[in-house]
Design a protein around this motif. Sequence first.
Motif, PDB file in Angstrom:
ATOM      1  N   TYR A  64       0.835  -1.097  -0.121  1.00 10.34           N
ATOM      2  CA  TYR A  64      -0.117   0.012   0.149  1.00 10.34           C
ATOM      3  C   TYR A  64       0.865   1.265   0.042  1.00 10.34           C
ATOM      4  O   TYR A  64       0.766   2.117  -0.739  1.00 10.34           O
ATOM      5  N   ASP A  65       1.927   1.327   0.958  1.00 11.18           N
ATOM      6  CA  ASP A  65       2.683   2.412   0.900  1.00 11.18           C
ATOM      7  C   ASP A  65       3.658   2.553  -0.319  1.00 11.18           C
ATOM      8  O   ASP A  65       3.890   3.744  -0.819  1.00 11.18           O
ATOM      9  N   ASN A  66       4.046   1.454  -0.866  1.00 14.27           N
ATOM     10  CA  ASN A  66       5.062   1.573  -1.744  1.00 14.27           C
ATOM     11  C   ASN A  66       4.572   1.559  -3.489  1.00 14.27           C
ATOM     12  O   ASN A  66       5.272   2.213  -4.202  1.00 14.27           O
ATOM     13  N   MET A  67       3.102   1.003  -3.492  1.00 10.13           N
ATOM     14  CA  MET A  67       2.721   0.707  -4.999  1.00 10.13           C
ATOM     15  C   MET A  67       1.384   1.244  -4.899  1.00 10.13           C
ATOM     16  O   MET A  67       0.722   0.960  -6.097  1.00 10.13           O
ATOM     17  N   SER A  68       0.642   1.537  -3.790  1.00 11.57           N
ATOM     18  CA  SER A  68      -0.946   1.942  -3.684  1.00 11.57           C
ATOM     19  C   SER A  68      -1.755   0.573  -4.209  1.00 11.57           C
ATOM     20  O   SER A  68      -2.658   0.953  -4.821  1.00 11.57           O
ATOM     21  N   ILE A  69      -1.300  -0.497  -3.801  1.00 11.38           N
ATOM     22  CA  ILE A  69      -1.843  -1.604  -4.319  1.00 11.38           C
ATOM     23  C   ILE A  69      -3.201  -1.746  -3.136  1.00 11.38           C
ATOM     24  O   ILE A  69      -2.891  -1.490  -1.944  1.00 11.38           O
ATOM     25  N   ASN A  70      -4.179  -2.189  -3.413  1.00 13.74           N
ATOM     26  CA  ASN A  70      -5.537  -2.045  -2.651  1.00 13.74           C
ATOM     27  C   ASN A  70      -5.827  -0.578  -2.305  1.00 13.74           C
ATOM     28  O   ASN A  70      -5.877  -0.498  -0.845  1.00 13.74           O
ATOM     29  N   PRO A  71      -5.765   0.225  -2.954  1.00 12.91           N
ATOM     30  CA  PRO A  71      -5.849   1.896  -2.833  1.00 12.91           C
ATOM     31  C   PRO A  71      -7.078   2.035  -1.656  1.00 12.91           C
ATOM     32  O   PRO A  71      -6.888   3.102  -1.018  1.00 12.91           O
ATOM     33  N   GLU A  72      -8.164   1.541  -1.880  1.00  9.55           N
ATOM     34  CA  GLU A  72      -9.322   1.689  -1.124  1.00  9.55           C
ATOM     35  C   GLU A  72      -9.330   1.182   0.325  1.00  9.55           C
ATOM     36  O   GLU A  72     -10.476   1.276   1.157  1.00  9.55           O
ATOM     37  N   VAL A  73      -8.439   0.257   0.922  1.00 11.92           N
ATOM     38  CA  VAL A  73      -8.332  -0.321   1.860  1.00 11.92           C
ATOM     39  C   VAL A  73      -8.204   0.728   2.978  1.00 11.92           C
ATOM     40  O   VAL A  73      -8.544   0.318   4.211  1.00 11.92           O
ATOM     41  N   ILE A  74      -7.547   1.809   2.843  1.00 11.20           N
ATOM     42  CA  ILE A  74      -7.195   2.739   3.751  1.00 11.20           C
ATOM     43  C   ILE A  74      -8.369   3.963   3.409  1.00 11.20           C
ATOM     44  O   ILE A  74      -8.382   4.513   2.307  1.00 11.20           O
ATOM     45  N   ASP A  75      -8.802   4.617   4.377  1.00 13.37           N
ATOM     46  CA  ASP A  75      -9.620   5.839   4.253  1.00 13.37           C
ATOM     47  C   ASP A  75      -8.706   6.979   3.975  1.00 13.37           C
ATOM     48  O   ASP A  75      -7.614   7.141   4.614  1.00 13.37           O
ATOM     49  N   GLU A  76      -9.368   7.854   3.345  1.00 13.16           N
ATOM     50  CA  GLU A  76      -8.539   8.912   2.846  1.00 13.16           C
ATOM     51  C   GLU A  76      -7.871   9.887   3.679  1.00 13.16           C
ATOM     52  O   GLU A  76      -6.955  10.316   3.780  1.00 13.16           O
TER      53      GLU A  76
END
Length: 251
Positions: free
Chosen positions: A177-189
């Motif tokens: 998630y931090d490196n490539m934003s895979i699963n971008p919706e799994v963390i709230d904006e």
Amino acid sequence: MSSTPAASADDIAKHGWTAVAVDGNVIFNGKPYLHKPSPLLAKDIPFPSDDPIVAKVQEYVKEHLIEQTYNHSMRVYHWGYSILKDQFPAEFGRLSPSTWALTCLLHDIGTTHGNLRATLMSFEFYGGILALNLTKELGAPQAQAEAVAEAIIRHQDLGTVGKITFLGQMIQLATIYDNMSINPEVIDEATRVDVNKAYPRKGWSGCFSKTIREENGLKPWAHTTHLGEEDFPEGVKGNKLMEPYDGWGLE
């Protein structure tokens, strides 16, 4: 269910040894998330600094990691806490926060300038050995020290076949998630913005991309190459979701 005599059932759960699918798509049933993520802020996410082993390891990594890598490690802790709390509530009540913190703090210890050159081994493997020795020296129980080491060794072991420890899956989910934003919706904006403010990236995308290429140049056999000798460093460098925040802290 494990039948190993090396740890109790409680320790298996506490330190994240439960076997889960290595495929993140399977973990989320092919969906963006299992449960809508909540808007957690950095101040809402406790860090187990009252654990003396965690406190000593945090001091150690602050001394050995560059600031960008340290901040990345702390963001990974926060992303993982959010994912754990919202997506896996049962495991949230069982997994040791200290074990999670130790894994995050040490997962990139093998990427330091000295450590990349101290061994022929891939950075995740060497980092896992360093973490195992350090945590054991500081008094961590076997089940915890080995859980941290295994998760670090396998934190870039992405794939679609086989199993991994739950702790290993968590460090994979948080780092990609931090490196490539895979699963971008799994963390709230709101969480994404606030954690990046608390632990600014300071050009992390370019910094880590450079480290990947540095290791691959030193060790053409490096495990990182299985993610793509060009695809992985370019994917990290071109992280679109984190691009608005990547310059934070450089001003």
